[in-house]
Design a protein around this motif. Structure first.
Motif, short mmCIF file in Angstrom:
data_model
loop_
_atom_site.label_atom_id
_atom_site.label_comp_id
_atom_site.label_asym_id
_atom_site.label_seq_id
_atom_site.Cartn_x
_atom_site.Cartn_y
_atom_site.Cartn_z
N THR A 52 0.83 -1.19 0.00
CA THR A 52 0.00 0.00 0.00
C THR A 52 0.87 1.25 0.00
O THR A 52 1.95 1.25 0.58
CB THR A 52 -0.90 0.02 1.26
OG1 THR A 52 -1.68 -1.17 1.29
CG2 THR A 52 -1.82 1.23 1.26
N VAL A 53 0.39 2.29 -0.68
CA VAL A 53 1.04 3.59 -0.63
C VAL A 53 0.07 4.59 -0.01
O VAL A 53 -1.09 4.67 -0.41
CB VAL A 53 1.45 4.09 -2.03
CG1 VAL A 53 2.13 5.45 -1.94
CG2 VAL A 53 2.38 3.09 -2.70
N SER A 97 -2.86 1.27 -4.23
CA SER A 97 -2.07 0.05 -4.34
C SER A 97 -0.68 0.38 -4.84
O SER A 97 -0.52 1.12 -5.81
CB SER A 97 -2.76 -0.92 -5.31
OG SER A 97 -1.86 -1.92 -5.74
N ALA A 98 0.33 -0.18 -4.20
CA ALA A 98 1.71 0.05 -4.64
C ALA A 98 1.92 -0.50 -6.05
O ALA A 98 2.61 0.11 -6.87
CB ALA A 98 2.68 -0.60 -3.67
N ALA A 99 1.33 -1.64 -6.34
CA ALA A 99 1.51 -2.27 -7.65
C ALA A 99 1.00 -1.38 -8.78
O ALA A 99 1.57 -1.36 -9.87
CB ALA A 99 0.79 -3.62 -7.70
N ALA A 127 8.34 -0.01 11.69
CA ALA A 127 7.20 0.89 11.89
C ALA A 127 7.28 2.13 11.01
O ALA A 127 6.26 2.79 10.77
CB ALA A 127 7.11 1.29 13.36
N LEU A 128 8.48 2.46 10.52
CA LEU A 128 8.63 3.60 9.63
C LEU A 128 7.78 3.46 8.37
O LEU A 128 7.37 4.45 7.77
CB LEU A 128 10.09 3.75 9.21
CG LEU A 128 11.06 4.47 10.14
CD1 LEU A 128 12.46 4.38 9.59
CD2 LEU A 128 10.64 5.92 10.32
N PHE A 129 7.53 2.22 7.97
CA PHE A 129 6.89 1.97 6.67
C PHE A 129 5.42 1.57 6.80
O PHE A 129 4.83 1.05 5.86
CB PHE A 129 7.69 0.91 5.92
CG PHE A 129 9.16 1.26 5.85
CD1 PHE A 129 9.60 2.30 5.08
CD2 PHE A 129 10.09 0.55 6.61
CE1 PHE A 129 10.95 2.65 5.03
CE2 PHE A 129 11.44 0.88 6.58
CZ PHE A 129 11.87 1.94 5.79
N GLY A 130 4.86 1.84 7.96
CA GLY A 130 3.42 1.68 8.14
C GLY A 130 2.80 3.03 8.38
O GLY A 130 3.48 4.01 8.69
N PHE A 131 1.49 3.12 8.23
CA PHE A 131 0.83 4.42 8.40
C PHE A 131 -0.64 4.21 8.76
O PHE A 131 -1.33 3.36 8.18
CB PHE A 131 0.93 5.24 7.11
CG PHE A 131 0.31 6.61 7.22
CD1 PHE A 131 0.99 7.63 7.86
CD2 PHE A 131 -0.95 6.86 6.69
CE1 PHE A 131 0.43 8.89 7.96
CE2 PHE A 131 -1.51 8.12 6.79
CZ PHE A 131 -0.82 9.14 7.43
N PRO A 158 -5.26 -2.12 -0.53
CA PRO A 158 -5.55 -3.35 -1.27
C PRO A 158 -5.62 -4.56 -0.35
O PRO A 158 -5.00 -4.56 0.73
CB PRO A 158 -4.38 -3.45 -2.26
CG PRO A 158 -3.26 -2.71 -1.58
CD PRO A 158 -3.92 -1.58 -0.84
N ALA A 159 -6.35 -5.55 -0.76
CA ALA A 159 -6.44 -6.78 0.02
C ALA A 159 -5.08 -7.45 0.08
O ALA A 159 -4.31 -7.45 -0.88
CB ALA A 159 -7.47 -7.73 -0.61
#
Length: 212
Positions: free
Chosen positions: A89-90, A104-106, A193-197, A210-211
């Motif tokens: 996810t972005v 979605s990152a993709a 944790a830096l890469f979660g939001f 996204p799922a």
């Protein structure tokens, strides 16, 4: 006479072609050395966007971090924005507008410089890498996407040794985004944790994760 002329032309062209091939091999080696053993990166950055005429239309600065594969975080101090990805996810957080966009990152970052830095795959598979010349202490490698139709035409990476110092992105509209890195830390230990939001309470949220 024609045969002699052809031989002379070949003799003149061959050294130049050999020099180009050697320079391109060095450009590929720079990229491979910089990214081949890269697992994480942390740095400060200054970003400038210029239009096709060379006029500055946007400037920003902040800090960035990435952990391969796929995770990154760009904290913009000016303007106050945040872009975070956990590889799936972005999240785009416009702090001044109090809005979070989730994608979605993709679908969002495949083929972009952000994904290029965070990807663990071979860049030589995705890009044609050639020599971009030298500028002061910088040695440039030019990356052209092998698959056409993306948002950018060319990406130039400026190195001092194997350390990435500059990125220059030329998009399809003729705009150039130039990013200068400083205080670069190669392969630091980064908290996951830096890469979660999680969107803060009260902000507008557009889209959904996204799922998976």
């Amino acid at each position: 006479m024609r045969t002699l002329l052809a031989v002379w032309l070949l003799a003149a062209i061959a050294p130049a072609a050999q020099a180009d091939a050697t320079a391109d091999a060095a450009a590929i080696a720079r990229v491979e050395q910089a990214f081949g053993s890269l697992t994480s990166l942390r740095a400060e950055f200054r970003q400038t966007v210029t239009d096709a005429r060379g006029k500055t239309i946007e400037s920003a600065e902040g800090t960035m971090a990435l952990a391969r594969p796929g995770r990154f975080r760009w904290d913009y101090r000016v303007p106050a924005q945040l872009i975070v990805s956990n590889g799936i996810t972005v999240w785009f957080h416009d702090i001044e507008l109090e809005q979070v966009t989730i994608r979605s990152a993709a679908e969002t970052i495949v083929g972009t410089p952000a994904m290029l830095l965070a990807s663990s795959g071979s860049l030589n598979d995705e890009f044609e890498i050639t020599d971009g010349g030298a500028e002061g202490e910088l040695s440039w490698s030019r990356l052209t996407p092998r698959q056409k139709g993306g948002d950018f035409r060319e990406l130039r990476l400026g190195f001092v040794g194997r350390e990435l110092k500059r990125m220059a992105l030329l998009d399809r509209l003729g705009q150039t985004t130039d990013i200068e890195f400083s205080r670069v830390e190669r392969n630091p230990r980064l908290d996951a944790a830096l890469f979660g939001f999680t969107p803060p309470p009260g902000v507008d949220v557009v889209g959904r994760a996204p799922a998976g």
